[in-house]
Enzyme design. Structure first.
Site, PDB file in Angstrom:
ATOM      1  N   LYS A 173       0.846  -1.206   0.000  1.00 60.07           N
ATOM      2  CA  LYS A 173       0.000   0.000   0.000  1.00 60.07           C
ATOM      3  C   LYS A 173       0.877   1.249   0.000  1.00 60.07           C
ATOM      4  O   LYS A 173       1.557   1.533   0.983  1.00 60.07           O
ATOM      5  CB  LYS A 173      -0.894   0.036   1.252  1.00 60.07           C
ATOM      6  CG  LYS A 173      -1.750   1.300   1.261  1.00 60.07           C
ATOM      7  CD  LYS A 173      -2.196   1.669   2.650  1.00 60.07           C
ATOM      8  CE  LYS A 173      -2.382   3.146   2.913  1.00 60.07           C
ATOM      9  NZ  LYS A 173      -2.424   4.111   1.844  1.00 60.07           N
ATOM     10  N   GLU A 248       9.888   2.678  10.573  1.00 60.03           N
ATOM     11  CA  GLU A 248      10.788   3.821  10.354  1.00 60.03           C
ATOM     12  C   GLU A 248       9.919   5.060  10.441  1.00 60.03           C
ATOM     13  O   GLU A 248       9.004   5.227   9.633  1.00 60.03           O
ATOM     14  CB  GLU A 248      11.433   3.753   8.963  1.00 60.03           C
ATOM     15  CG  GLU A 248      12.357   2.583   8.743  1.00 60.03           C
ATOM     16  CD  GLU A 248      13.650   2.684   9.502  1.00 60.03           C
ATOM     17  OE1 GLU A 248      13.955   3.767  10.040  1.00 60.03           O
ATOM     18  OE2 GLU A 248      14.345   1.668   9.584  1.00 60.03           O
ATOM     19  N   CYS A 282      12.387  12.869   6.368  1.00 56.06           N
ATOM     20  CA  CYS A 282      12.443  12.388   7.757  1.00 56.06           C
ATOM     21  C   CYS A 282      13.735  12.854   8.411  1.00 56.06           C
ATOM     22  O   CYS A 282      13.799  13.028   9.625  1.00 56.06           O
ATOM     23  CB  CYS A 282      12.325  10.875   7.794  1.00 56.06           C
ATOM     24  SG  CYS A 282      13.474  10.057   6.689  1.00 56.06           S
ATOM     25  N   GLU A 382       7.770  17.132  15.449  1.00 56.51           N
ATOM     26  CA  GLU A 382       8.119  17.109  14.023  1.00 56.51           C
ATOM     27  C   GLU A 382       7.129  17.976  13.249  1.00 56.51           C
ATOM     28  O   GLU A 382       5.925  17.750  13.306  1.00 56.51           O
ATOM     29  CB  GLU A 382       8.071  15.678  13.481  1.00 56.51           C
ATOM     30  CG  GLU A 382       8.538  15.598  12.040  1.00 56.51           C
ATOM     31  CD  GLU A 382       8.412  14.210  11.422  1.00 56.51           C
ATOM     32  OE1 GLU A 382       7.357  13.587  11.579  1.00 56.51           O
ATOM     33  OE2 GLU A 382       9.381  13.776  10.768  1.00 56.51           O
TER      34      GLU A 382
HETATM   35  P1  NAP Z   1       1.681   8.717   7.582  1.00 58.19           P
HETATM   36  O1  NAP Z   1       0.504   9.596   7.547  1.00 58.19           O
HETATM   37  O2  NAP Z   1       2.026   8.025   8.832  1.00 58.19           O
HETATM   38  O3  NAP Z   1       1.417   7.640   6.410  1.00 58.19           O
HETATM   39  C1  NAP Z   1       2.395   6.704   6.006  1.00 58.19           C
HETATM   40  C2  NAP Z   1       1.718   5.560   5.290  1.00 58.19           C
HETATM   41  O4  NAP Z   1       0.974   4.791   6.242  1.00 58.19           O
HETATM   42  C3  NAP Z   1       0.685   5.977   4.232  1.00 58.19           C
HETATM   43  O5  NAP Z   1       0.665   5.004   3.230  1.00 58.19           O
HETATM   44  C4  NAP Z   1      -0.620   5.978   5.029  1.00 58.19           C
HETATM   45  O6  NAP Z   1      -1.756   5.850   4.202  1.00 58.19           O
HETATM   46  C5  NAP Z   1      -0.397   4.752   5.905  1.00 58.19           C
HETATM   47  N1  NAP Z   1      -1.085   4.732   7.192  1.00 58.19           N
HETATM   48  C6  NAP Z   1      -1.357   5.774   8.014  1.00 58.19           C
HETATM   49  N2  NAP Z   1      -1.919   5.334   9.161  1.00 58.19           N
HETATM   50  C7  NAP Z   1      -1.992   3.999   9.073  1.00 58.19           C
HETATM   51  C8  NAP Z   1      -2.476   2.968   9.946  1.00 58.19           C
HETATM   52  N3  NAP Z   1      -2.983   3.260  11.137  1.00 58.19           N
HETATM   53  N4  NAP Z   1      -2.394   1.689   9.547  1.00 58.19           N
HETATM   54  C9  NAP Z   1      -1.863   1.373   8.347  1.00 58.19           C
HETATM   55  N5  NAP Z   1      -1.409   2.300   7.458  1.00 58.19           N
HETATM   56  C10 NAP Z   1      -1.454   3.593   7.832  1.00 58.19           C
HETATM   57  O7  NAP Z   1       2.987   9.475   7.107  1.00 58.19           O
HETATM   58  P2  NAP Z   1       3.183  10.405   5.840  1.00 58.19           P
HETATM   59  O8  NAP Z   1       2.532  11.702   6.103  1.00 58.19           O
HETATM   60  O9  NAP Z   1       2.822   9.648   4.600  1.00 58.19           O
HETATM   61  O10 NAP Z   1       4.774  10.571   5.815  1.00 58.19           O
HETATM   62  C11 NAP Z   1       5.451  11.492   6.610  1.00 58.19           C
HETATM   63  C12 NAP Z   1       6.076  10.821   7.816  1.00 58.19           C
HETATM   64  O11 NAP Z   1       6.921   9.759   7.403  1.00 58.19           O
HETATM   65  C13 NAP Z   1       6.960  11.762   8.602  1.00 58.19           C
HETATM   66  O12 NAP Z   1       6.726  11.585   9.974  1.00 58.19           O
HETATM   67  C14 NAP Z   1       8.355  11.317   8.231  1.00 58.19           C
HETATM   68  O13 NAP Z   1       9.339  11.628   9.196  1.00 58.19           O
HETATM   69  C15 NAP Z   1       8.168   9.850   8.079  1.00 58.19           C
HETATM   70  N6  NAP Z   1       9.227   9.237   7.276  1.00 58.19           N
HETATM   71  C16 NAP Z   1      10.163   8.481   7.916  1.00 58.19           C
HETATM   72  C17 NAP Z   1      11.199   7.907   7.194  1.00 58.19           C
HETATM   73  C18 NAP Z   1      12.235   7.065   7.886  1.00 58.19           C
HETATM   74  O14 NAP Z   1      12.913   6.314   7.207  1.00 58.19           O
HETATM   75  N7  NAP Z   1      12.404   7.158   9.188  1.00 58.19           N
HETATM   76  C19 NAP Z   1      11.282   8.113   5.810  1.00 58.19           C
HETATM   77  C20 NAP Z   1      10.317   8.893   5.198  1.00 58.19           C
HETATM   78  C21 NAP Z   1       9.287   9.455   5.938  1.00 58.19           C
HETATM   79  P3  NAP Z   1      -2.482   7.142   3.561  1.00 58.19           P
HETATM   80  O15 NAP Z   1      -1.475   7.823   2.711  1.00 58.19           O
HETATM   81  O16 NAP Z   1      -3.597   6.544   2.764  1.00 58.19           O
HETATM   82  O17 NAP Z   1      -2.951   7.986   4.704  1.00 58.19           O
END
Ligand code: NAP
Length: 491
Positions: A173, A248, A282, A382
Site C-alpha cells: 500500500k 521507520e 524524515c 516534528e
Molecule cells: P503517515 O501519515 O504516517 O502515512 C504513512 C503511510 O501509512 C501511508 O501510506 C498511510 O496511508 C499509511 N497509514 C497511516 N496510518 C496507518 C495505519 N494506522 N495503519 C496502516 N497504514 C497507515 O505518514 P506520511 O505523512 O505519509 O509521511 C510522513 C512521515 O513519514 C513523517 O513523519 C516522516 O518523518 C516519516 N518518514 C520516515 C522515514 C524514515 O525512514 N524514518 C522516511 C520517510 C518518511 P495514507 O497515505 O492513505 O494515509
C-alpha cells in the site's frame, strides 16, 4: 489522464467498491491520474494472489530474483529524466531532488540485487563428531509494505528490493498522495520480469487498506515507514498478532555548530538540510543549535542566504524550494508557525503562505526561521515542513543535551574542527545517524538506515541489514555419524 485500478495477480483490476480517487500535483492542482479505492475485500484478493505465487517465487533461484531487480534498475536508469519529473509532478520536490529520488531507487536496487548471490548464513563446528551445523535464510512469506509520500520511488524500493530478493511475495500500500509513482514502479517491475502475484498493489486510504493489511492473519510481516502516530497504531495491531514489524518514523533532527566550525560550510549545510524537499524529509534539519560565540554571525549569514532562496515551480531547475505536498500538510505547517509565534519564538524570516499567480493553485510556504528556546513545541515536535528553529547554547555539553532532549532519534549533525568533540558527538548524540561537517540529510544506500527512540523499533533498512527484516534464520544440524548422538548428555 490515465485511470488505474489495483494491480493484483499481474493484472490491473477495478476495486471492489467501484470507487476511485485522484492524485494531483501539489504545485498546480492538475489531476495526474485516478486510482481504484481499495478496501478489505481487495486486500484479501491481493493476499490470495501473493499466497498463490509464494512457493514458486521462493524456489526461483535467488540470483535470478536479483537479476529482475537489476533489470528494473536499468529500466529506471533509462527513464530517469521522465521518472524524476513524475516524482516532482506528483509529490512536489524540486526536479533535481525528483531525479535524486529515482537515482536512490536505482542505486539501491543495484546494491540489493547482489544480495541474491549472498543471502548469507553461517557454518560453525559442532560439539559432536561427524555433525555439521549451519544456518540458512528463508523468506518470511507474504509481507505487507506501507510507505509514505515523501520519497515515492526510493522508500518503496528500500522495502521491495530486500523483500523480493529474499523470496517473499508482497501486498503493498503506497501513500494516497503518490499512487502514480507506485503504479509506475509496479509496471517497471513487471517489465523487468516479475511474475504475476509476486507484487500486489492496493491503493486507498489508511483505514480501508493499511489497517486490513496490518490485521491480515496471513500477512506475516509488516514494514512501515511514516509518522510516529501511524506507526504506533501499526505496531499495536501487528504486535498483538505476534507479527514481525519494522517501523521507520519521524525525526526532529539537530545540526550543532560549534565556535570553531567552518561557518560557510555550516550555513550551506543547514540550508540544504532544512529547506531541501521543503523540509519534508524524515532527516530534515529542524533545529539549528548554535554556540553563543558564533550565534550572531551564523544567523546573519543564514538569514541572508534563506531570503535569496527561490520558491516556486518545482519543475523549473532554478527553483530551490517547491510546494509542500498537500492542503493538509500546508494547514499543519502553518498551524505550527502560528504556535511558534504564540509561544514567544521570534519569527526571523518567512512564516507565510505564498499567494499570487504562480502560487494560487498550489501549497507554497516561505522558508521560515524562528529564534526559539529549547522546550518550545516547535523545538520538540516534528513539523515536516520548511520551518527551522535556531537555539543558542553555551557549550558542547549544552548542545548535546538540547539535541538529545526530544522523543526522536533519526539523524544528527555537528560542525566542528575539533576531532575530540567530533568523536564525542558520535558517542553521545542519540540518533541512528550522525554526520560530521555535513548536513543531517544524505543517506547512502549501502549503509544501514534507521532511528532510535521513537523514530524506530530497532529495524534498519538499506545496507547489509536490509534483508534482516524479510528473512527468517533457520538453524540446521546434519548428523553423518550414523548413530544417535545426544548433545549435552554425558554417557
Ligand atoms: P503517515 O501519515 O504516517 O502515512 C504513512 C503511510 O501509512 C501511508 O501510506 C498511510 O496511508 C499509511 N497509514 C497511516 N496510518 C496507518 C495505519 N494506522 N495503519 C496502516 N497504514 C497507515 O505518514 P506520511 O505523512 O505519509 O509521511 C510522513 C512521515 O513519514 C513523517 O513523519 C516522516 O518523518 C516519516 N518518514 C520516515 C522515514 C524514515 O525512514 N524514518 C522516511 C520517510 C518518511 P495514507 O497515505 O492513505 O494515509
Amino acid at each position: 489522464m490515465k485511470e488505474y485500478g489495483l494491480y493484483i495477480d499481474g493484472r490491473w483490476v477495478p476495486s471492489a467498491s467501484g470507487r476511485s480517487f485522484a492524485t494531483t500535483s501539489p504545485a498546480t492542482g492538475e489531476v495526474l491520474a485516478t486510482f481504484g479505492e481499495g478496501g478489505r475485500e481487495d486486500v484479501e484478493k491481493a493476499f490470495k494472489a501473493a499466497s498463490k505465487a509464494r512457493m514458486k517465487w521462493r524456489s526461483f533461484p535467488a540470483p535470478k530474483r536479483g537479476q529482475i531487480l537489476l533489470n528494473a534498475a536499468s529500466i529506471m536508469a533509462r527513464r530517469k529524466e521522465e521518472l524524476g519529473a513524475l516524482v516532482t509532478r506528483e509529490m512536489g520536490k524540486v526536479i533535481a531532488e525528483g531525479k535524486g529520488d529515482v537515482q536512490e531507487a536505482i542505486d539501491f536496487l543495484e546494491y540489493i540485487a547482489g544480495e541474491g548471490r549472498r543471502l548469507l548464513g553461517e557454518t560453525t563446528p559442532s560439539e559432536l563428531p561427524r555433525k555439521f551445523c549451519m544456518t540458512v535464510r528463508q523468506p518470511v512469506g507474504v509481507v505487507g509494505l506501507i510507505t509514505p509520500w515523501n520519497f515515492p520511488f526510493a522508500v518503496p524500493c528500500w522495502k521491495l528490493g530486500p523483500a523480493l530478493v529474499s523470496g517473499n511475495t508482497v501486498v503493498y500500500k503506497p501513500a494516497s498522495l503518490t499512487p502514480l509513482c507506485a503504479a509506475t514502479l509496479a509496471e517497471i517491475l513487471e517489465e523487468a520480469g516479475l511474475p504475476p502475484g509476486v507484487l500486489n498493489l492496493v491503493t486507498g486510504p489508511a483505514g480501508r487498506v493499511g489497517v486490513p493489511i496490518v490485521e491480515h492473519p496471513g500477512i506475516k510481516a509488516i514494514s512501515f515507514t511514516g509518522s510516529v502516530a501511524s506507526g504506533k497504531d501499526v505496531y499495536t495491531r501487528a504486535s498483538a498478532m505476534l507479527k514481525r514489524v519494522a517501523l521507520e518514523m519521524g525525526g526532529k533532527n539537530p545540526q550543532i555548530v560549534m565556535d570553531d566550525a567552518d561557518l560557510s560550510l555550516a550555513v550551506e549545510g543547514v540550508l540544504f538540510g532544512a529547506f531541501g524537499t521543503a523540509g519534508q524529509r524524515c532527516t530534515a534539519t529542524s533545529r539549528l543549535i548554535l554556540h553563543e560565540e558564533i550565534y550572531d554571525e551564523t544567523l546573519e549569514r543564514l538569514l541572508s542566504r534563506t531570503r535569496s532562496l527561490k520558491v516556486g515551480d518545482p519543475l523549473d531547475p532554478e527553483t530551490d524550494v517547491g510546494p509542500v505536498s498537500s492542503p493538509d500538510q500546508e494547514t499543519k505547517i502553518l498551524r505550527y508557525i502560528q504556535t511558534g509565534k504564540e509561544e514567544g519564538a521570534k519569527l526571523l524570516t518567512g512564516g507565510k503562505k505564498l499567494i499570487g499567480d504562480a502560487y494560487d493553485k498550489g501549497f507554497f510556504i516561505e522558508p521560515t526561521i524562528f529564534e526559539a528556546r529549547h522546550g518550545m513545541k516547535i523545538t520538540k515536535e516534528e513539523i515536516f515542513g520548511p520551518v527551522l528553529s535556531v537555539i543558542k547554547v553555551q557549550d558542547y555539553e549544552e548542545a548535546v543535551q538540547v539535541a538529545n532532549d526530544v522523543e526522536y532519534g533519526l539523524s544528527s549533525s555537528i560542525y566542528t574542527r575539533d576531532l575530540n568533540l567530533a568523536f564525542r558527538a558520535i558517542d553521545e548524540l542519540e540518533a541512528g545517524v550522525t554526520y560530521i561537517n555535513a548536513p543531517t540529510i544524505g543517506a547512502e544506500v549501502h549503509l544501514p538506515f534507521g532511528g532510535v527512540k521513537n523514530t524506530g523499533n530497532g529495524a534498519k533498512e538499506a545496507g547489509s541489514t536490509a534483508i534482516e527484516e524479510f528473512t527468517e534464520i533457520k538453524t540446521v544440524f546434519i548428523d553423518y555419524s550414523g548413530r544417535l548422538q545426544k548433545a549435552q548428555i554425558v554417557e
